[in-house]
Motif scaffolding. Structure first.
Motif, PDB file in Angstrom:
ATOM      1  N   HIS A 180       2.007  10.359   1.052  1.00  0.00           N
ATOM      2  CA  HIS A 180       2.549  11.355   0.331  1.00  0.00           C
ATOM      3  C   HIS A 180       2.547  11.062  -1.081  1.00  0.00           C
ATOM      4  O   HIS A 180       2.301   9.589  -1.480  1.00  0.00           O
ATOM      5  CB  HIS A 180       4.158  11.600   0.640  1.00  0.00           C
ATOM      6  N   TYR A 181       3.197  11.312  -2.075  1.00  0.00           N
ATOM      7  CA  TYR A 181       3.538  10.919  -3.592  1.00  0.00           C
ATOM      8  C   TYR A 181       2.222  10.773  -4.168  1.00  0.00           C
ATOM      9  O   TYR A 181       1.086  11.523  -3.906  1.00  0.00           O
ATOM     10  CB  TYR A 181       4.285   9.740  -3.671  1.00  0.00           C
ATOM     11  N   GLU A 182       1.999   9.744  -5.269  1.00  0.00           N
ATOM     12  CA  GLU A 182       0.878   9.566  -6.126  1.00  0.00           C
ATOM     13  C   GLU A 182      -0.235   9.016  -5.498  1.00  0.00           C
ATOM     14  O   GLU A 182      -1.329   9.590  -5.455  1.00  0.00           O
ATOM     15  CB  GLU A 182       1.074   9.025  -7.434  1.00  0.00           C
ATOM     16  N   GLY A 183       0.005   8.207  -4.332  1.00  0.00           N
ATOM     17  CA  GLY A 183      -1.051   7.504  -3.707  1.00  0.00           C
ATOM     18  C   GLY A 183      -0.716   6.300  -2.900  1.00  0.00           C
ATOM     19  O   GLY A 183       0.323   6.396  -2.725  1.00  0.00           O
ATOM     20  N   TYR A 184      -1.602   5.600  -2.524  1.00  0.00           N
ATOM     21  CA  TYR A 184      -1.145   4.454  -1.551  1.00  0.00           C
ATOM     22  C   TYR A 184      -1.538   3.091  -2.452  1.00  0.00           C
ATOM     23  O   TYR A 184      -2.452   3.080  -3.510  1.00  0.00           O
ATOM     24  CB  TYR A 184      -2.500   4.204  -0.421  1.00  0.00           C
ATOM     25  N   ASP A 185      -0.706   2.350  -1.977  1.00  0.00           N
ATOM     26  CA  ASP A 185      -0.899   0.733  -2.774  1.00  0.00           C
ATOM     27  C   ASP A 185      -2.277   0.471  -2.240  1.00  0.00           C
ATOM     28  O   ASP A 185      -2.800   0.652  -1.131  1.00  0.00           O
ATOM     29  CB  ASP A 185      -0.064  -0.246  -2.248  1.00  0.00           C
ATOM     30  N   GLU A 186      -3.248   0.011  -3.075  1.00  0.00           N
ATOM     31  CA  GLU A 186      -4.660  -0.284  -2.722  1.00  0.00           C
ATOM     32  C   GLU A 186      -4.976  -1.262  -1.822  1.00  0.00           C
ATOM     33  O   GLU A 186      -5.960  -1.104  -1.081  1.00  0.00           O
ATOM     34  CB  GLU A 186      -5.274  -0.839  -4.210  1.00  0.00           C
ATOM     35  N   ARG A 187      -3.894  -2.111  -1.585  1.00  0.00           N
ATOM     36  CA  ARG A 187      -4.278  -3.022  -0.418  1.00  0.00           C
ATOM     37  C   ARG A 187      -4.029  -2.299   1.143  1.00  0.00           C
ATOM     38  O   ARG A 187      -4.589  -3.037   1.877  1.00  0.00           O
ATOM     39  CB  ARG A 187      -3.040  -4.136  -0.378  1.00  0.00           C
ATOM     40  N   ILE A 188      -3.353  -1.325   1.113  1.00  0.00           N
ATOM     41  CA  ILE A 188      -3.667  -0.342   2.447  1.00  0.00           C
ATOM     42  C   ILE A 188      -4.967  -0.189   2.766  1.00  0.00           C
ATOM     43  O   ILE A 188      -5.605  -0.419   3.732  1.00  0.00           O
ATOM     44  CB  ILE A 188      -2.847   0.874   2.265  1.00  0.00           C
ATOM     45  N   ARG A 189      -5.618   0.355   1.431  1.00  0.00           N
ATOM     46  CA  ARG A 189      -6.955   0.777   1.727  1.00  0.00           C
ATOM     47  C   ARG A 189      -7.858  -0.060   2.009  1.00  0.00           C
ATOM     48  O   ARG A 189      -8.996  -0.207   2.676  1.00  0.00           O
ATOM     49  CB  ARG A 189      -7.606   1.648   0.216  1.00  0.00           C
ATOM     50  N   GLU A 190      -7.713  -1.510   1.112  1.00  0.00           N
ATOM     51  CA  GLU A 190      -8.729  -2.443   1.185  1.00  0.00           C
ATOM     52  C   GLU A 190      -8.540  -3.309   2.572  1.00  0.00           C
ATOM     53  O   GLU A 190      -9.812  -3.569   2.845  1.00  0.00           O
ATOM     54  CB  GLU A 190      -8.531  -3.361   0.126  1.00  0.00           C
ATOM     55  N   HIS A 191      -7.509  -3.443   3.039  1.00  0.00           N
ATOM     56  CA  HIS A 191      -7.212  -4.345   4.097  1.00  0.00           C
ATOM     57  C   HIS A 191      -6.880  -3.935   5.308  1.00  0.00           C
ATOM     58  O   HIS A 191      -6.635  -4.770   6.540  1.00  0.00           O
ATOM     59  CB  HIS A 191      -6.354  -5.529   3.476  1.00  0.00           C
ATOM     60  N   LEU A 192      -6.621  -2.494   5.269  1.00  0.00           N
ATOM     61  CA  LEU A 192      -6.055  -2.089   6.760  1.00  0.00           C
ATOM     62  C   LEU A 192      -6.765  -0.854   7.366  1.00  0.00           C
ATOM     63  O   LEU A 192      -7.222  -0.919   8.525  1.00  0.00           O
ATOM     64  CB  LEU A 192      -4.589  -1.436   6.591  1.00  0.00           C
ATOM     65  N   VAL A 193      -7.607   0.043   6.605  1.00  0.00           N
ATOM     66  CA  VAL A 193      -8.010   1.381   7.181  1.00  0.00           C
ATOM     67  C   VAL A 193      -9.564   0.771   7.325  1.00  0.00           C
ATOM     68  O   VAL A 193     -10.199  -0.188   6.814  1.00  0.00           O
ATOM     69  CB  VAL A 193      -8.090   2.410   6.197  1.00  0.00           C
ATOM     70  N   THR A 194     -10.122   1.454   8.467  1.00  0.00           N
ATOM     71  CA  THR A 194     -11.571   1.671   8.707  1.00  0.00           C
ATOM     72  C   THR A 194     -12.311   2.708   8.330  1.00  0.00           C
ATOM     73  O   THR A 194     -13.573   2.605   8.030  1.00  0.00           O
ATOM     74  CB  THR A 194     -11.871   1.282  10.517  1.00  0.00           C
ATOM     75  N   ASP A 195     -11.520   3.987   7.992  1.00  0.00           N
ATOM     76  CA  ASP A 195     -12.234   4.973   7.442  1.00  0.00           C
ATOM     77  C   ASP A 195     -11.479   5.631   6.554  1.00  0.00           C
ATOM     78  O   ASP A 195     -10.168   5.971   6.677  1.00  0.00           O
ATOM     79  CB  ASP A 195     -12.599   6.182   8.729  1.00  0.00           C
ATOM     80  N   GLU A 196     -11.931   6.249   5.745  1.00  0.00           N
ATOM     81  CA  GLU A 196     -11.222   7.305   4.589  1.00  0.00           C
ATOM     82  C   GLU A 196     -11.897   8.700   4.495  1.00  0.00           C
ATOM     83  O   GLU A 196     -13.035   8.676   4.608  1.00  0.00           O
ATOM     84  CB  GLU A 196     -11.260   6.875   3.174  1.00  0.00           C
TER      85      GLU A 196
END
Length: 245
Positions: free
Chosen positions: A114-130
């Protein structure tokens, strides 16, 4: 399959899981789900999960701590790590082929922001797919996650009443699906094509394939370039093109 959904608004999703095909699939024990409010994992004394972005700018950004801790809590006791899917307008455009790929997994975990977006570290170090369900922005990732989950669960074995339904869907063959008709054969003077009443399954299959090609050519010509076409298909498309000239 097991599905975890990390969300600040689990009540948005609960109703979808308790209706229609998704409810029936659970009753058949084809999949299970767990809704996780990642606010419960916040270490902030006010249970905040967002903060102002470094460098300034509009909106608030989801902080990494609650999301990382929530993911670790629901995956630490698992033998295999799940596909961790971030719903995001910057992600890979969603497709039927992606749905078929995800339907092969045993465990999926969706992160709904929600909100404006995610802290980029969630995207870089946690997820496998966007994944993005389209070139537009929603208030949060919940609606997108529900779209993806529905499209995946219906592909699981024995979920649909007719096993031929999913393979014949639009996009499953690379083309749009052919037209459908049902009773009555004549409704207010509008008649079902005679060939569908003939009982000749070979001719019916050929008619459906031709109509699928025609519909795709007229509505989504971009799909034609990616589809696997036989020589007979190419002949049909050539005839359609000539008739359009």
């Amino acid at each position: 399959m097991h599905i975890d959904v990390l969300t600040l608004f689990p009540e948005m999703i609960e109703g979808v899981f308790q209706a229609s095909i998704l409810k029936k699939a659970q009753e058949k024990e084809k999949f299970s789900y767990n809704l996780v409010n990642f606010r419960d994992y916040s270490t902030n004394k006010h249970m905040k999960v967002d903060d102002y972005p470094y460098g300034g700018g509009a909106g608030m950004v989801l902080t990494p701590q609650p999301v990382f801790d929530a993911v670790e809590a629901v995956t630490n006791d698992k033998e295999t790590k799940p596909r961790i899917i971030l719903m995001c307008p910057q992600g890979e455009p969603y497709s039927q082929q992606k749905a078929e790929e995800l339907a092969e997994e045993d465990h999926l975990l969706f992160i709904c922001g929600h909100y404006e977006g995610y802290d980029e570290r969630i995207r870089e170090h946690l997820v496998t797919d966007e994944i993005s369900i389209g070139d537009y922005v929603l208030t949060g990732g919940e609606l997108g996650a529900m779209v993806v989950i529905d499209s995946v669960v219906r592909l699981l074995p024995d979920v649909l009443g007719n096993e031929a339904s999913a393979p014949e869907d639009s996009f499953s063959t690379g083309l749009l699906e052919h037209p459908h008709y049902t009773r009555p054969a004549n409704f207010r003077g509008m008649k079902v094509p005679e060939i569908l009443l003939s009982g000749d399954h070979g001719k019916i299959a050929a008619w459906r394939r031709n109509e699928s090609l025609k519909r795709t050519y007229e509505r989504r010509r971009d799909l034609i370039d990616e589809a696997t076409l036989s020589e007979a298909d190419k002949k049909v498309l050539n005839e359609i093109n000539q008739n359009k000239c």
